[in-house]
Motif scaffolding. Structure first.
Motif, PDB file in Angstrom:
ATOM      1  N   GLY A 120       0.831  -1.209   0.000  1.00 20.88           N
ATOM      2  CA  GLY A 120       0.000   0.000   0.000  1.00 20.88           C
ATOM      3  C   GLY A 120       0.858   1.249   0.000  1.00 20.88           C
ATOM      4  O   GLY A 120       0.606   2.203  -0.761  1.00 20.88           O
ATOM      5  N   ASP A 121       1.868   1.271   0.844  1.00 23.33           N
ATOM      6  CA  ASP A 121       2.782   2.418   0.888  1.00 23.33           C
ATOM      7  C   ASP A 121       3.505   2.575  -0.442  1.00 23.33           C
ATOM      8  O   ASP A 121       3.717   3.688  -0.923  1.00 23.33           O
ATOM      9  CB  ASP A 121       3.817   2.247   2.007  1.00 23.33           C
ATOM     10  N   TYR A 122       3.874   1.469  -1.033  1.00 26.59           N
ATOM     11  CA  TYR A 122       4.581   1.505  -2.307  1.00 26.59           C
ATOM     12  C   TYR A 122       3.690   2.107  -3.394  1.00 26.59           C
ATOM     13  O   TYR A 122       4.131   2.928  -4.193  1.00 26.59           O
ATOM     14  CB  TYR A 122       5.033   0.084  -2.684  1.00 26.59           C
ATOM     15  N   ALA A 123       2.435   1.711  -3.407  1.00 26.53           N
ATOM     16  CA  ALA A 123       1.498   2.244  -4.399  1.00 26.53           C
ATOM     17  C   ALA A 123       1.335   3.748  -4.225  1.00 26.53           C
ATOM     18  O   ALA A 123       1.287   4.498  -5.213  1.00 26.53           O
ATOM     19  CB  ALA A 123       0.152   1.540  -4.280  1.00 26.53           C
ATOM     20  N   VAL A 124       1.276   4.215  -2.981  1.00 27.07           N
ATOM     21  CA  VAL A 124       1.164   5.664  -2.711  1.00 27.07           C
ATOM     22  C   VAL A 124       2.406   6.388  -3.228  1.00 27.07           C
ATOM     23  O   VAL A 124       2.311   7.432  -3.863  1.00 27.07           O
ATOM     24  CB  VAL A 124       0.956   5.909  -1.192  1.00 27.07           C
ATOM     25  N   MET A 125       3.580   5.823  -2.983  1.00 29.69           N
ATOM     26  CA  MET A 125       4.827   6.455  -3.446  1.00 29.69           C
ATOM     27  C   MET A 125       4.876   6.501  -4.969  1.00 29.69           C
ATOM     28  O   MET A 125       5.313   7.491  -5.549  1.00 29.69           O
ATOM     29  CB  MET A 125       6.046   5.711  -2.882  1.00 29.69           C
ATOM     30  N   LEU A 126       4.427   5.456  -5.629  1.00 26.07           N
ATOM     31  CA  LEU A 126       4.396   5.448  -7.092  1.00 26.07           C
ATOM     32  C   LEU A 126       3.461   6.524  -7.620  1.00 26.07           C
ATOM     33  O   LEU A 126       3.778   7.216  -8.595  1.00 26.07           O
ATOM     34  CB  LEU A 126       3.972   4.081  -7.615  1.00 26.07           C
TER      35      LEU A 126
ATOM     36  N   ARG B  50       2.668   9.306  -6.165  1.00 23.62           N
ATOM     37  CA  ARG B  50       3.338  10.600  -5.956  1.00 23.62           C
ATOM     38  C   ARG B  50       4.365  10.859  -7.060  1.00 23.62           C
ATOM     39  O   ARG B  50       4.482  11.965  -7.566  1.00 23.62           O
ATOM     40  CB  ARG B  50       4.035  10.644  -4.604  1.00 23.62           C
ATOM     41  N   GLU B  51       5.133   9.843  -7.389  1.00 24.02           N
ATOM     42  CA  GLU B  51       6.148   9.975  -8.443  1.00 24.02           C
ATOM     43  C   GLU B  51       5.495  10.337  -9.786  1.00 24.02           C
ATOM     44  O   GLU B  51       6.008  11.154 -10.532  1.00 24.02           O
ATOM     45  CB  GLU B  51       6.957   8.679  -8.583  1.00 24.02           C
ATOM     46  N   ASP B  52       4.375   9.713 -10.060  1.00 27.63           N
ATOM     47  CA  ASP B  52       3.668   9.985 -11.324  1.00 27.63           C
ATOM     48  C   ASP B  52       3.175  11.427 -11.397  1.00 27.63           C
ATOM     49  O   ASP B  52       3.125  12.017 -12.486  1.00 27.63           O
ATOM     50  CB  ASP B  52       2.492   9.018 -11.505  1.00 27.63           C
ATOM     51  N   ARG B  53       2.812  11.988 -10.255  1.00 28.93           N
ATOM     52  CA  ARG B  53       2.307  13.367 -10.252  1.00 28.93           C
ATOM     53  C   ARG B  53       3.416  14.392 -10.405  1.00 28.93           C
ATOM     54  O   ARG B  53       3.152  15.527 -10.756  1.00 28.93           O
ATOM     55  CB  ARG B  53       1.535  13.642  -8.957  1.00 28.93           C
ATOM     56  N   GLN B  54       4.628  14.011 -10.123  1.00 27.96           N
ATOM     57  CA  GLN B  54       5.732  14.990 -10.168  1.00 27.96           C
ATOM     58  C   GLN B  54       6.246  15.211 -11.540  1.00 27.96           C
ATOM     59  O   GLN B  54       6.254  14.731 -12.491  1.00 27.96           O
ATOM     60  CB  GLN B  54       6.870  14.569  -9.256  1.00 27.96           C
TER      61      GLN B  54
END
Length: 78
Positions: A66-72, A74-78
């Motif tokens: 779940g944390d990994y999906a959230v980090m991914l 975030r990366e996509d939005r940057q």
């Protein structure tokens, strides 16, 4: 060329303190390497450990996905 312990002792007597420390470190490494070579790993004993760690790894991966999906995301939005 054959090396005798007497010749080595004479060479050691001529070394500086720093060089002696390097020789001592090398001797410790040789002892460690020799000891490591003599350890026999028994696959029968290792199999239960591999199974145990595989289950633990799977649990940790599932807990953290779940944390990994959230980090991914975030990366996509940057």
């Amino acid at each position: 060329m054959a090396v005798t312990s007497e010749a080595l002792k004479q060479d050691l007597d001529r070394l500086t303190a720093e060089q002696l420390q390097q020789v001592a470190d090398f001797i410790a490494f040789l002892k460690f390497r020799d000891k490591r070579r003599r350890i026999a790993l028994d696959p029968v004993q290792l199999a239960p450990l591999a199974t145990e760690f595989a289950e633990e790894d799977r649990s940790l991966a599932e807990a953290g996905i779940g944390d990994y999906a959230v980090m991914l995301a975030r990366e996509d939005r940057q």
